[in-house]
Design a protein around this motif. Sequence first.
Motif, PDB file in Angstrom:
ATOM      1  N   SER A 265       0.843  -1.190   0.000  1.00  0.00           N
ATOM      2  CA  SER A 265       0.000   0.000   0.000  1.00  0.00           C
ATOM      3  C   SER A 265       0.884   1.248   0.000  1.00  0.00           C
ATOM      4  O   SER A 265       2.107   1.162  -0.117  1.00  0.00           O
ATOM      5  CB  SER A 265      -0.938  -0.016   1.206  1.00  0.00           C
ATOM      6  OG  SER A 265      -0.207  -0.189   2.408  1.00  0.00           O
ATOM      7  N   LYS A 266       0.268   2.392   0.132  1.00  0.00           N
ATOM      8  CA  LYS A 266       0.977   3.662  -0.035  1.00  0.00           C
ATOM      9  C   LYS A 266       2.191   3.793   0.884  1.00  0.00           C
ATOM     10  O   LYS A 266       3.258   4.243   0.464  1.00  0.00           O
ATOM     11  CB  LYS A 266       0.006   4.815   0.210  1.00  0.00           C
ATOM     12  CG  LYS A 266       0.604   6.191  -0.054  1.00  0.00           C
ATOM     13  CD  LYS A 266      -0.440   7.278   0.074  1.00  0.00           C
ATOM     14  CE  LYS A 266       0.146   8.651  -0.266  1.00  0.00           C
ATOM     15  NZ  LYS A 266      -0.883   9.720  -0.177  1.00  0.00           N
ATOM     16  N   HIS A 267       2.026   3.384   2.147  1.00  0.00           N
ATOM     17  CA  HIS A 267       3.109   3.559   3.113  1.00  0.00           C
ATOM     18  C   HIS A 267       3.733   2.243   3.574  1.00  0.00           C
ATOM     19  O   HIS A 267       4.687   2.261   4.351  1.00  0.00           O
ATOM     20  CB  HIS A 267       2.599   4.324   4.339  1.00  0.00           C
ATOM     21  CG  HIS A 267       1.984   5.645   4.012  1.00  0.00           C
ATOM     22  ND1 HIS A 267       0.626   5.855   4.054  1.00  0.00           N
ATOM     23  CD2 HIS A 267       2.547   6.815   3.611  1.00  0.00           C
ATOM     24  CE1 HIS A 267       0.373   7.117   3.718  1.00  0.00           C
ATOM     25  NE2 HIS A 267       1.503   7.714   3.429  1.00  0.00           N
ATOM     26  N   ILE A 268       3.178   1.120   3.129  1.00  0.00           N
ATOM     27  CA  ILE A 268       3.681  -0.197   3.575  1.00  0.00           C
ATOM     28  C   ILE A 268       3.923  -1.069   2.343  1.00  0.00           C
ATOM     29  O   ILE A 268       2.994  -1.715   1.840  1.00  0.00           O
ATOM     30  CB  ILE A 268       2.675  -0.889   4.524  1.00  0.00           C
ATOM     31  CG1 ILE A 268       2.230   0.064   5.631  1.00  0.00           C
ATOM     32  CG2 ILE A 268       3.296  -2.153   5.129  1.00  0.00           C
ATOM     33  CD1 ILE A 268       1.128  -0.497   6.508  1.00  0.00           C
ATOM     34  N   PRO A 269       5.143  -1.107   1.839  1.00  0.00           N
ATOM     35  CA  PRO A 269       5.418  -1.884   0.629  1.00  0.00           C
ATOM     36  C   PRO A 269       5.381  -3.394   0.838  1.00  0.00           C
ATOM     37  O   PRO A 269       5.172  -4.150  -0.110  1.00  0.00           O
ATOM     38  CB  PRO A 269       6.819  -1.430   0.217  1.00  0.00           C
ATOM     39  CG  PRO A 269       7.445  -0.933   1.487  1.00  0.00           C
ATOM     40  CD  PRO A 269       6.327  -0.355   2.292  1.00  0.00           C
TER      41      PRO A 269
ATOM     42  N   ALA B  77      -2.109  -4.627  13.230  1.00  0.00           N
ATOM     43  CA  ALA B  77      -3.124  -5.056  12.256  1.00  0.00           C
ATOM     44  C   ALA B  77      -3.934  -3.856  11.768  1.00  0.00           C
ATOM     45  O   ALA B  77      -4.234  -3.735  10.574  1.00  0.00           O
ATOM     46  CB  ALA B  77      -4.043  -6.109  12.868  1.00  0.00           C
ATOM     47  N   LEU B  78      -4.292  -2.959  12.687  1.00  0.00           N
ATOM     48  CA  LEU B  78      -5.062  -1.777  12.309  1.00  0.00           C
ATOM     49  C   LEU B  78      -4.247  -0.865  11.390  1.00  0.00           C
ATOM     50  O   LEU B  78      -4.784  -0.278  10.434  1.00  0.00           O
ATOM     51  CB  LEU B  78      -5.500  -1.016  13.551  1.00  0.00           C
ATOM     52  CG  LEU B  78      -6.390  -1.777  14.536  1.00  0.00           C
ATOM     53  CD1 LEU B  78      -6.735  -0.893  15.734  1.00  0.00           C
ATOM     54  CD2 LEU B  78      -7.655  -2.276  13.863  1.00  0.00           C
ATOM     55  N   TRP B  79      -2.973  -0.737  11.661  1.00  0.00           N
ATOM     56  CA  TRP B  79      -2.074   0.060  10.812  1.00  0.00           C
ATOM     57  C   TRP B  79      -2.043  -0.480   9.390  1.00  0.00           C
ATOM     58  O   TRP B  79      -2.210   0.267   8.421  1.00  0.00           O
ATOM     59  CB  TRP B  79      -0.683   0.045  11.446  1.00  0.00           C
ATOM     60  CG  TRP B  79       0.441   0.519  10.580  1.00  0.00           C
ATOM     61  CD1 TRP B  79       0.562   1.744   9.990  1.00  0.00           C
ATOM     62  CD2 TRP B  79       1.612  -0.224  10.223  1.00  0.00           C
ATOM     63  NE1 TRP B  79       1.732   1.809   9.273  1.00  0.00           N
ATOM     64  CE2 TRP B  79       2.403   0.621   9.410  1.00  0.00           C
ATOM     65  CE3 TRP B  79       2.076  -1.510  10.531  1.00  0.00           C
ATOM     66  CZ2 TRP B  79       3.628   0.212   8.877  1.00  0.00           C
ATOM     67  CZ3 TRP B  79       3.301  -1.916  10.012  1.00  0.00           C
ATOM     68  CH2 TRP B  79       4.065  -1.065   9.195  1.00  0.00           C
ATOM     69  N   ILE B  80      -1.879  -1.787   9.268  1.00  0.00           N
ATOM     70  CA  ILE B  80      -1.784  -2.401   7.944  1.00  0.00           C
ATOM     71  C   ILE B  80      -3.110  -2.323   7.195  1.00  0.00           C
ATOM     72  O   ILE B  80      -3.168  -1.913   6.029  1.00  0.00           O
ATOM     73  CB  ILE B  80      -1.309  -3.864   8.081  1.00  0.00           C
ATOM     74  CG1 ILE B  80       0.182  -3.893   8.377  1.00  0.00           C
ATOM     75  CG2 ILE B  80      -1.631  -4.673   6.821  1.00  0.00           C
ATOM     76  CD1 ILE B  80       0.757  -5.263   8.608  1.00  0.00           C
TER      77      ILE B  80
ATOM     78  N   MET C 131      -6.603   0.211   2.973  1.00  0.00           N
ATOM     79  CA  MET C 131      -7.912   0.783   2.682  1.00  0.00           C
ATOM     80  C   MET C 131      -7.767   2.231   2.208  1.00  0.00           C
ATOM     81  O   MET C 131      -8.574   2.722   1.410  1.00  0.00           O
ATOM     82  CB  MET C 131      -8.821   0.732   3.913  1.00  0.00           C
ATOM     83  CG  MET C 131     -10.252   1.203   3.642  1.00  0.00           C
ATOM     84  SD  MET C 131     -11.303   1.253   5.124  1.00  0.00           S
ATOM     85  CE  MET C 131     -11.507  -0.496   5.480  1.00  0.00           C
ATOM     86  N   LEU C 132      -6.730   2.906   2.670  1.00  0.00           N
ATOM     87  CA  LEU C 132      -6.489   4.298   2.278  1.00  0.00           C
ATOM     88  C   LEU C 132      -6.074   4.398   0.811  1.00  0.00           C
ATOM     89  O   LEU C 132      -6.698   5.096   0.016  1.00  0.00           O
ATOM     90  CB  LEU C 132      -5.411   4.921   3.166  1.00  0.00           C
ATOM     91  CG  LEU C 132      -4.913   6.310   2.768  1.00  0.00           C
ATOM     92  CD1 LEU C 132      -6.030   7.339   2.923  1.00  0.00           C
ATOM     93  CD2 LEU C 132      -3.690   6.696   3.606  1.00  0.00           C
ATOM     94  N   GLU C 133      -5.010   3.670   0.457  1.00  0.00           N
ATOM     95  CA  GLU C 133      -4.529   3.733  -0.923  1.00  0.00           C
ATOM     96  C   GLU C 133      -3.487   2.648  -1.154  1.00  0.00           C
ATOM     97  O   GLU C 133      -2.554   2.485  -0.349  1.00  0.00           O
ATOM     98  CB  GLU C 133      -3.905   5.103  -1.222  1.00  0.00           C
ATOM     99  CG  GLU C 133      -3.521   5.280  -2.679  1.00  0.00           C
ATOM    100  CD  GLU C 133      -2.996   6.676  -2.971  1.00  0.00           C
ATOM    101  OE1 GLU C 133      -2.361   6.861  -4.015  1.00  0.00           O
ATOM    102  OE2 GLU C 133      -3.224   7.585  -2.139  1.00  0.00           O
ATOM    103  N   LEU C 134      -3.607   1.929  -2.247  1.00  0.00           N
ATOM    104  CA  LEU C 134      -2.628   0.907  -2.602  1.00  0.00           C
ATOM    105  C   LEU C 134      -1.421   1.543  -3.282  1.00  0.00           C
ATOM    106  O   LEU C 134      -1.450   2.700  -3.705  1.00  0.00           O
ATOM    107  CB  LEU C 134      -3.261  -0.139  -3.523  1.00  0.00           C
ATOM    108  CG  LEU C 134      -4.403  -0.967  -2.936  1.00  0.00           C
ATOM    109  CD1 LEU C 134      -4.895  -1.985  -3.955  1.00  0.00           C
ATOM    110  CD2 LEU C 134      -3.981  -1.665  -1.649  1.00  0.00           C
ATOM    111  N   ALA C 135      -0.357   0.757  -3.410  1.00  0.00           N
ATOM    112  CA  ALA C 135       0.842   1.239  -4.086  1.00  0.00           C
ATOM    113  C   ALA C 135       0.628   1.352  -5.595  1.00  0.00           C
ATOM    114  O   ALA C 135       1.279   2.143  -6.263  1.00  0.00           O
ATOM    115  CB  ALA C 135       2.015   0.309  -3.793  1.00  0.00           C
TER     116      ALA C 135
END
Length: 413
Positions: free
Chosen positions: A59-63, A99-102, A107-111
């Motif tokens: 996702s945007k912040h978690i590759p 888990a909530l962070w991930i 849900m916010l934005e994918l990579a």
Amino acid sequence: MSIPFKRHTLANGLTVIVHEDFTTQLAACNVLYKVGSRDENPNQTGLAHLMEHYMFCGSKHIPDYDTPLQKVGAINNAYTSQDHTQYYIVLPAQNLETALWIESDRMLELAFDQQGLDTQKHVVIEEFKEVCLNQPFGDLWSSFSNFVYKKFPYKWMPIGKKISHIEEVTMDTIKNFYYRFYRPNNAVLVIGGPVHFEEVVPLVEKWFGDIPAGPALEKNYPSEPAQRAARQKTLSRTAPYSMLLKGWKMPNRLHPDFYAYDLISDLFGNTQSAYLNKKFVIDNHLFTDISMSISGTAGPGILAIVARPAEGVDIHEADKMLNNFLYQDFQFGSTFEHDLQKVKNKNESYLLNNEIKLDSRTSILAVEESISKVEDFENDIQAYRDVTPDKIRALFTQVISPKKENTLFYLAD
């Protein structure tokens, strides 16, 4: 028995369900998106299933999801059905915020990485080949569903209709699908474990509260027309033996008659002592195995019989004998009420066993909330208990009708 829970809804529309269980040190985090294969364009199927795979590509912040989850001792997976897509993480309760962070970040934005999309398209295409093309009976249920349903988008399975539908998916296709369906107002978040509702809600607000809602979705599925005449279809396939499938349309999961349909399927087809098995496998050796089941979907379902004719038995003769039994010869005998009570007991045991594991409970809550609301399912066990013998007799006569049957002859070449 019902699963205790508390509910909260965020301003962006995300429904939050909290199940407090202080008998365990684990927490379960389930995110269910109310999108399945029934929400796809008939000319581009398999997209919900592909999207499920692609959601693990960063996702945007978690590759990379796996590394942080492994560090906190978590397990995670997902599945796609005709009605919804669900993601789950089970981990030590003190690490719930991971888990909530991930889940909030994806849900916010994918990579939206093209290489990741190409990789997952290849994975899904190979899965399609393995499951549908390269093994016997790979298209059995997809062929049957496509035959039984005339209008409703259960005509195809989550894997999709054909490989070309996946091959043609572009990044724009993925983005449009994601921003339409993978929004907080189309999702249910369920958290279970040794947690307090009053403490979980602020955490959810922290991680999910700023995610913008998506467009309001109007899911106007086409109505399935009433059937007024028997239908038959014959397919020839490379298979080790032939199969006979028969189906009658039934109401959706929320219909009050659902429980009676389920018990009919148990009486006739789910145990060694079931009526069909006793008549056609044990006594007459017409089939080597025969079962009856229901689909239990949020939309219109199917009450289905699947049978394998015994070696040397003509499939059309077997179908004729089965029809004679169902439509003419069968009578509820002297043991019927005892048999009904037995399948009720078995069903109740099954429902209670499903609630033993924490992750099963959170999954059940997510699915129930996605279909309607959890409260509509809280009296399921009593609803099964309340089905009377007269109700079974009447429904069997009404539904198991030659004018309403769909018969598929799946012939081995």
